[in-house]
Design a protein around this motif. Structure first.
Motif, short mmCIF file in Angstrom:
data_model
loop_
_atom_site.label_atom_id
_atom_site.label_comp_id
_atom_site.label_asym_id
_atom_site.label_seq_id
_atom_site.Cartn_x
_atom_site.Cartn_y
_atom_site.Cartn_z
N HIS A 32 0.87 -1.18 0.00
CA HIS A 32 0.00 0.00 0.00
C HIS A 32 0.90 1.23 0.00
CE1 HIS A 32 -3.34 -2.67 0.82
NE2 HIS A 32 -4.18 -1.65 0.76
N GLU A 43 -4.28 4.43 4.91
CA GLU A 43 -4.78 4.75 3.57
C GLU A 43 -6.22 5.28 3.59
OE1 GLU A 43 -4.57 1.93 4.90
OE2 GLU A 43 -6.44 0.89 4.50
N TRP A 44 -6.87 5.21 4.75
CA TRP A 44 -8.24 5.74 4.86
C TRP A 44 -8.25 7.15 5.42
CZ3 TRP A 44 -13.54 3.53 5.02
CH2 TRP A 44 -13.65 2.39 4.22
N HIS A 91 -5.82 3.60 -4.96
CA HIS A 91 -6.60 3.22 -3.77
C HIS A 91 -7.88 4.06 -3.71
CE1 HIS A 91 -7.50 1.78 0.31
NE2 HIS A 91 -6.76 0.75 -0.04
N TYR A 135 -3.51 -3.83 -7.48
CA TYR A 135 -4.69 -3.60 -6.65
C TYR A 135 -5.37 -2.37 -7.23
CZ TYR A 135 -7.32 -1.63 -2.68
OH TYR A 135 -8.30 -1.08 -1.87
N ARG A 151 -21.41 4.06 0.60
CA ARG A 151 -21.54 4.08 2.07
C ARG A 151 -20.50 5.00 2.69
NH1 ARG A 151 -21.75 -2.26 3.67
NH2 ARG A 151 -23.59 -2.88 2.50
N ASP A 192 -11.05 -3.97 -5.20
CA ASP A 192 -11.52 -3.71 -3.84
C ASP A 192 -12.49 -2.54 -3.89
OD1 ASP A 192 -11.77 -3.89 -1.08
OD2 ASP A 192 -9.79 -3.07 -0.63
N GLU A 238 -9.89 -11.08 3.22
CA GLU A 238 -9.14 -10.00 3.87
C GLU A 238 -8.97 -10.29 5.35
OE1 GLU A 238 -10.57 -5.98 3.13
OE2 GLU A 238 -9.71 -5.27 5.01
#
Ligand code: H57
Length: 419
Positions: A32, A43-44, A91, A135, A151, A192, A238
Motif C-alpha cells: 500500500h 490509507e483511509w 486506492h 490492486y 456508504r 476492492d 481480507e
C-alpha cells in the motif's frame, strides 16, 4: 446482474496455467503506497479525517519518494521467499500511482517526483522474475462521477451533488485498459471497494470481459467479501483464513474451487501508519502462512511503504526471518496444495505433488496429540528436520502422535508422511 457477471466465462489454457503457478507460489508482498503515505495515518486518512477533495489534492505536491529503489524492493521480496507483488495502482483516494492519460490526478502529472513508479517496478520485476499484480480500487472518493455516493465518502469530500455513474465506470475501464496495455504481462487485477455500493450497476460483465480480452492469462480477484462472481480467477479473504470470518465482513458463503488467497497486515494497518507499532511477530505470521497453506491459500502479506519509498525497517526484519524460514522449510509450503486434514487449533496439513503429506504442528499442549485419520494407510512417518521416525498409533478415533518436548519446534514441528 452483477452477481452473474461474466457468466459465459471460460478461462483460457494460459489462465489455468497461471492459476497453477499462483497456487504454487504461496507467498506474495502486498504494497500500500500512495499520497496518503505522507500523512502516516493509514490509507483511509481522507475518509477518517474528513479531508475534502480540494484539500486532499494538495498532498501530491509533497510526494517525492527520491529514495524509491525498485531493485531494493524486489530483492527484498525474493529474500523473503515471495513470488509476487500486489501493489496499489489506485486506492480509494482515487490517485493513480502510474502514468494515466484519462486524468492528470496521477503521480507523473501531479507530484514533484514525476515518474511512473509502477513502470519502474514492473521493469525490475521482469528482470528478477517476480510477477506483478495491480490492486485497483473500484470505490473512488475523488472522481466527481462516483455518484450517488456510496456508504463511505458521504458528505466530507465536497464533490458536486450529481454525476454520471456510467462515466465513472468508463473511466475505470479506461484506466484498467492502460494498466493492461502499457505494463507488459500483468499477474492479476485485485479489485476492492465494490462493497461501498452493493446495489450499483458495476457493469462487471464488461469489466471482467475487457480484462480477459486484453490479457487472457491475468488473474482477476475481488475483495467484495461475497462468494466469487463468474469471471473471477481467484477468491480472496481480507485478514481471515478462508471461511473463518473472524473479521465479520467476509460473508462468503463457501470456499470455492478457485485458487485462494488471504491478505494480512504486519501491524494493524495497510497504509503507512506512524501510530501503529502493533507489529505481529514473525512466528505468528509464519504460522498464519502455514495455516493458509493448509487451506490451499496464498498468503499476501502487506507492507505500508513509507513516503520516501523505503520499506519500514521493522517490516524488513520480519521479512528476512520469514525468508530464512522458507529457505529451510519451503518444501512443505511451495508447490503444495491443501492437505487432507482441515487446519485445526494444533496446526495444518499440506500435500506435495508426489502425494507426501506434511503435518505442521504449530501448537502442542503436551507430548500427545490425537489428529483425525488420514485417507489411506501410513507407510512412514518421520520428522522433516532429521528424518527420525515419529512414534504414533492408528486408533479408531484417529492418529495418536507422541512428540517428545525435545522434538518440538517453537514455530512449526513438521512431520513427513508417506502413504
Ligand atoms: O486496502 C485495504 C484492504 C485490502 N481493503 C481496504 C483497505 O483499505 C478496505 C478495508 N476493508 C475493511 C472493510 C470491510 C468491510 C468494509 C470495510 C462502511 C461500509 C462498508 C465499509 C465501511 Fe466496511
Amino acid at each position: 446482474n452483477t452477481l452473474f457477471a461474466q457468466s459465459d466465462y471460460k478461462p483460457t489454457d494460459k489462465n489455468i496455467e497461471n492459476r497453477e503457478w499462483f497456487q504454487d507460489a504461496k507467498f506474495g508482498l502486498f504494497i500500500h503506497w500512495g499520497v496518503y503515505s505522507i500523512l502516516g495515518d493509514g490509507e483511509w486518512v481522507m475518509n477518517n479525517q474528513k479531508i475534502p477533495v480540494y484539500q486532499y489534492e494538495k498532498l501530491p505536491s509533497f510526494f517525492n519518494p527520491t529514495q524509491f529503489d525498485p531493485a531494493e524492493w524486489v530483492s527484498m521480496v525474493k529474500k523473503a521467499g515471495m513470488k509476487y507483488i500486489t501493489i496499489t495502482s489506485k486506492h480509494h483516494d482515487g490517485f493513480a500511482m502510474y502514468d494515466s492519460k484519462v486524468s492528470d490526478y496521477n503521480i507523473v502529472d501531479r507530484t514533484p517526483y514525476g515518474k511512473d513508479v509502477l513502470k519502474m517496478l514492473k521493469d525490475e520485476c521482469d528482470k528478477q522474475g517476480i510477477k506483478l499484480f495491480f490492486y485497483h480500487s473500484q470505490l473512488d472518493w475523488h472522481h466527481p462521477d462516483y455518484f450517488p455516493l456510496g456508504r463511505t465518502g458521504q458528505g466530507f469530500t465536497g464533490r458536486p451533488d450529481n454525476g454520471n455513474w456510467n462515466d465513472y465506470i468508463d473511466y475505470m475501464n479506461t484506466q484498467l485498459t492502460e494498466l493492461l496495455t502499457n505494463y507488459g504481462e500483468v499477474g492479476g487485477i485485485w479489485f476492492d471497494g465494490m462493497w461501498d455500493k452493493p446495489n450499483a450497476d458495476w457493469r462487471l460483465d464488461e469489466t471482467y470481459s475487457l480484462i480477459h480480452k486484453l490479457q487472457p492469462g491475468t488473474l482477476v480477484g475481488s475483495n467484495h467479501h461475497i462468494s466469487p462472481i463468474p469471471g473471477e480467477d481467484f477468491q480472496m479473504f481480507e485478514r481471515d483464513l478462508p471461511g473463518e470470518n473472524t473479521m465479520g465482513f467476509n460473508q462468503t458463503g463457501t470456499i470455492s474451487e478457485l485458487p485462494l488467497e488471504m491478505c494480512e497486515t504486519m501491524n494493524g494497518s495497510w497504509g503507512f501508519n506512524l501510530q501503529d507499532k502493533n507489529y505481529k511477530s514473525s512466528k505468528r505470521l509464519i504460522q498464519t502462512m502455514v495455516k493458509a497453506a493448509g487451506y490451499g491459500a496464498n498468503f499476501l502479506l502487506n507492507t505500508g511503504l513509507m513516503p520516501n519509498g523505503k520499506i519500514q525497517t521493522e517490516n524488513i526484519d520480519t521479512l528476512v526471518v520469514m525468508g530464512k524460514w522458507l529457505d529451510k522449510y519451503g518444501e512443505t509450503i511451495y508447490n503444495t496444495r491443501r492437505g487432507p486434514i482441515k487446519p485445526q487449533d494444533w496446526g495444518a496439513t499440506t500435500v506435495a505433488k508426489d502425494g507426501t503429506v506434511f503435518i505442521h504442528l504449530l501448537e502442542m499442549k503436551d507430548e500427545n496429540l490425537l489428529i483425525p485419520a488420514l485417507p489411506g494407510k501410513i507407510k512412514s512417518a518421520t520428522y522433516w528436520a532429521n528424518g527420525e521416525k515419529v512414534k504414533y498409533k492408528e486408533t479408531d478415533y484417529g492418529i495418536l502422535l507422541h512428540i517428545p518436548k525435545s522434538k518440538q519446534d517453537n514455530v512449526d514441528t513438521i512431520l513427513r508422511i508417506k502413504m
